[in-house]
Structure formats: structure tokens, C-alpha cells
Design a protein around this motif. Sequence first.
Motif, PDB file in Angstrom:
ATOM      1  N   VAL B  86     115.454  -3.286  43.620  1.00 36.95           N
ATOM      2  CA  VAL B  86     115.464  -3.235  45.077  1.00 36.95           C
ATOM      3  C   VAL B  86     114.070  -2.775  45.515  1.00 36.95           C
ATOM      4  O   VAL B  86     113.704  -1.617  45.335  1.00 36.95           O
ATOM      5  N   GLU B 111     128.999  -4.452  45.283  1.00 38.82           N
ATOM      6  CA  GLU B 111     128.805  -5.822  44.788  1.00 38.82           C
ATOM      7  C   GLU B 111     129.177  -5.964  43.320  1.00 38.82           C
ATOM      8  O   GLU B 111     129.806  -6.932  42.911  1.00 38.82           O
ATOM      9  N   LYS B 206     116.011  -7.581  45.164  1.00 37.62           N
ATOM     10  CA  LYS B 206     116.686  -7.363  46.443  1.00 37.62           C
ATOM     11  C   LYS B 206     115.800  -6.507  47.344  1.00 37.62           C
ATOM     12  O   LYS B 206     114.776  -5.991  46.907  1.00 37.62           O
ATOM     13  N   THR B 207     116.264  -6.327  48.600  1.00 37.91           N
ATOM     14  CA  THR B 207     115.571  -5.413  49.506  1.00 37.91           C
ATOM     15  C   THR B 207     116.618  -4.467  50.101  1.00 37.91           C
ATOM     16  O   THR B 207     117.816  -4.781  50.079  1.00 37.91           O
ATOM     17  N   ASP B 210     119.126  -6.019  52.401  1.00 42.25           N
ATOM     18  CA  ASP B 210     120.291  -6.709  51.830  1.00 42.25           C
ATOM     19  C   ASP B 210     121.520  -5.812  51.824  1.00 42.25           C
ATOM     20  O   ASP B 210     122.651  -6.295  51.770  1.00 42.25           O
ATOM     21  N   TYR B 211     121.287  -4.501  51.808  1.00 42.86           N
ATOM     22  CA  TYR B 211     122.412  -3.555  51.795  1.00 42.86           C
ATOM     23  C   TYR B 211     122.548  -2.839  53.139  1.00 42.86           C
ATOM     24  O   TYR B 211     123.314  -1.889  53.262  1.00 42.86           O
TER      25      TYR B 211
END
Lengths: 386, 252
Positions: B86, B111, B206-207, B210-211
Motif C-alpha cells: 500500500v 478483503e 494499492k493506495t 482503495d481502503y
Amino acid sequence: MDFALSEEQELIVATVRQFVEREIYPHEAEVERLGRVPPELAAEIRAKVIEMGFWACNFPAEVGGAGLSHLDFTLVERELGRGSMALTHFFGRPQNILMACEGEQRERYLFPAVRGEKMDALAMTEPGAGSDIRSMATTAVRQGGDWVINGTKHFISGADTADFFIVFVATGVDDTPKGPKKRITCFLVDRGTPGFTVREGYRSVSHRGYHNCILEFDDCRLPDSQILGEVDGGFAVMNEWLYATRLTVAAFCVGRARRVFDHALSWAAERRQFGQPIGRFQGVGFQIADMITEIDAADWLTLSAAWRLDRGLPANREIASAKLYASEMLARVTDATVQIHGGMGLMDDLPIERFWRDARVERIWDGTSEIQRHIISRELLRPLGA
Amino acid sequence: MKVLVPVKRVIDYNVKVRVKPDGSGVDLANVKMSMNPFDEIAVEEAIRLKEAGKADEVVVVSIGVKQAQETLRTALAMGADRAILVVAADDVHQDIEPLAVAKILKGVVEEEKPGLVLAGKQAIDNDMNATGQMLAALLGWPQATFASKIEIDDGTALVTREVDGGLQTIRVKLPAVVTVDLRLNEPRYASLPNIMKAKKKPLEEKTPADYGVDVTPRLEVLATEEPPARQAGQIVGSVDELVSKLKEAGVI
């Protein structure tokens, strides 16, 4: 041009560096004091390296090695160079020349060496045959279908822990226009063969604990099956497989120099005299500048020679340059590091004096600086008829 | 069971830490970085669980700068199966605070649905010792911190904890968050065959967005200082001299 290491290479470097820092550094002072490696420590290092899959990482995958490229393997050697050679000896890298094994020799020597079950040592040098290796006086003579070997080898590194030996002996003389020229044959000799004795060697100032031994052959009988390569083909196997050991010396010197340099740099930053860190005096600061410049130069020279081997490009001259320059660089770097440390640099409380002593042999073994200069100059001048 | 192991890229424990001239933190430019040693122990434990047949997949996740993928590759070379990175910062000096990390990890857990999160008890850079606990709270999962022994059996984890003055053994229901202490195991070295395989193992990027997590710092660092230099010692010749020196110093 791309100077970056691949992700795999970065991980190889980090892993070997971590291993040396954690498993080698803590035992160095003891080995230096004892002048030998305790056998249980050697066994422990050996077992860990086998477990990690790094044993014989210089061998191709088809014989059970890791199939590293010359460049990968040079990086491994470079990181191992940081640590005591007496200890990193047990980070097994068998002699590449064992790839010349044929038939049942592979089962008896090559595979056990690659699996880490047997250790090898290479024997060429004699009291009367150093740089002039072809002048060796150890001979093998045909007798009743066998070979009978007589003579003495010395400076045989790792012979104290070897299970078998790769030995070069003279098997005849040819008359050539330039005078008599000896024919050389390479033999595989097991420890314990009748007529073959391994004796304790000299005590060296460099690499204490990494012993050199004397090998004596007194009517030692060997069958044809102990010949590695062809009869009289010793130089052929030597040239095919031994060309790159000079590169490992260069890599050792670069790794060792980086470790030494870290000591010099922190001492220059922390040691205060006349009210300031000594590194702020130009006399010390400029030495630091010269050291890192030379280390980087030797590093790239060495890696580029390995890269040439991987590309199948001619590399004899480049390897000689790397060996010459890296070993002489290490001499200057260790000497300057002693000077920067002053009196403390000579005391065995710090590892500096040991680095300085260790460095001395690098300009001598695996081809002296003079032999490397000869190789380099002849490669350049011979084509010009000079 | 899947095991999720969060790993942090921190200044190498061998590096002599230097404070930045402006006091805003520790100088991390051109400094050797490595995996947080407690996280290395967590990765090792997860791999051992897999080898013992107690886990079937080990997923490692790191939150921080792009270069943290080197740390993830190290975990993959040790034997982890898959990695998630991330990317939450551009500057190595930007530390992502425990609450933000815990919130991102909560998203990852939702996830991935692991049966166990194994984390280092703390990172050796700022020693917060908070992420594991916060994550357990956010998930509403049981937690066992400072583990020096972990046994997985029948949907529970029997965890020996190193607490002040002794050892405490607790049983927690899975899924749970367990944070690991120094004496749990001795991490292995990456093996050469695993190093060669590491690059082929999946590493997903991811970044925080994204969450749905905002990583803006909530804490302000006022000053960073070097510890005071140790005073030079004195060698005394006798017990009497020692006693008089101690009296002089007013400590007895």
C-alpha cells in the motif's frame, strides 16, 4: 547502460551480507586469537549454508548448483569478502574445475562437493614453482599401468579441511624451439591415499585461521581413473575452469575495503582532536575522498569484468586489471585506515590491524601484481608485434 | 487458514541513528533500511505454521513508500506466498501513524479474510507498540500481544505472553490478532532457491484511497534529540574510595 542490480541480485547481496554480519563477524576475534576455526563452528556454518541453498552456488543447476551467473557469483564473493576468510571458507564454493569430472568421477567428487559432503583443495604451487608454475618438480611416472607421484606442494589453502585434492603434476617434457616445456596433468587425490601426506604449513600474517599446508607425495600410486581431464591436458582444464579465480580475489578486496572504509569514515567523524572531528582536517578528509573513489572504481572494474564473462566477451585482460587494481586499492585503503586511527589502528582491540595484515596476501596469491601487469601488457603489445 | 503478516520497512538496527539538523526526525536519506526485526519474527512464525500444516497461505503487507517492496520481496524470499504494497507516502521521512496503518490493515483483512494476523509487537523506529492492538479493536477481534509461543489448535490460539514479571498463557478464539516478541523464534535467512522464486510471486500495489483511509498525520513532532552523551567513568582502587566517591556524588 544500466548499472542497477536486479531484484534477485539485491536480495542475494542483502542475504549474504546479513549472513556474514550475523554468523561470521561475532566469531572473528576468537578465530584470530586461536589461529584456527573450532570444528563445531565450521560444521555449524557449513550446515546453515547448505540449508540456505548457497552451497556451491557457483555451479550450474544441472549438477545441483544454483546456476548463478558470473556477475551474481561475484556479488556473493564481494559480500563474503567482508568477513574472515577462515570462516567464509565454510560458505562452500568448490573449485569450478570439478566440472571437468567425467563418468564415475562425478559421483565420487563433483556431486559430493556440490552437496557439501566433501570439501576440495587445489594444489599447484611448489617451493620452486610459484609464478613460474610450469617449472613444477612434482612428477607422475607410468609404472605397471598406474601413475607414481613424487614431489612436494606448498601454500595449499584449505588443505587441512579438504577430503580430496586437485593436484597438478608434470608428466613429461617437450622440446620446443624456446627450450624444454613440461607437460602437466591434473589428478584427483583422496586424503589418506598411501604415499600421500598433508603436513601443517607455515604461519601467515594474512588470514590467520585460514591455513596453508604442505602436501608430500612419496611413491603415491594412482590409477588412470584419478586423472581429471586428459593425460598432459592439465593446462587445458586449468585454462578452461580456473581463469576466474582472480575475479574472486578482486571481489573479495572490494567487499573487504567497504567494511574497512566504514571504520575509517566513522572514526574520522567521531574522533576529536584540536577541538573538532579529525575528518574535518583536510589531511584526513581528503584520504576519505580518495578511498571511496578507489573502492567504487575497483567495484565497477570487477563487476564489469564479470559481466563480460557472462556475455562471452574476452575478459582475460579485464580480469587481470580488476585483480591488480582491487588488491592494490585494498592495500592503500587498509594502510590509510590504520593511519587515520593512529596508534589504535595497530592494536588488536580493533580489527584494523588484522584487515591491514590480511590485505598483504591479495597482491601475491592467484597471480602476483607483477604477473597481472604482465598479462595486461602482453595482451596489448603482442598484437602489435612488440 | 490464511495468515496475514504486516511488515514495516525501518532503519536497519545496525545503523547508528542520526538526528536531522532541524530536529524534525531521524535522517533516513541514504541509510540502510531493513525489515523491522519483530516483523521478521512474525513472517518466520507464519511460514512455520504453513510448514506445520496449520496455515495454507502466508500473505505479507507493507504500508509506506514504494521502496517497501524490497522489504516485501525479502519476506517472499523467506517463503511468504504473496505480497500487498500500500503506497501511502512519497518521502521516506513521512511516517504513517499507527491508527492510519490499523485502518488500512482493517481494509486488507476485510478483503483477504485471514484466520490470523501475526504482527511484530512494535516497530524499532518509533516504538509505538499500538498498531496490533488498534487493529484488533477496529476489527472487534481478540488480541494476544508479546507472544513468545503460539500453538494453533481447533480454531483457537494458545499464546504465551511475555509480561512484566513472568509469562502469561491465554487462549484466544480465531480469527485473532497476535503480536510477537523477540524470543518467539529465530528467523531464517532467505534461501537461494526462494530468492530466485521471489520475483515470480505476486506483489499487488494499492493506495490508502482503495481502503478509504486518510493518512494525514494527526500527531505533530515538536523536537527530536540525541540521547545525552554518556559521562566518562572512573576507576577506583578500593571499596573505601568507591564509598567516598559515591558519598561525594550524593548518591548514598
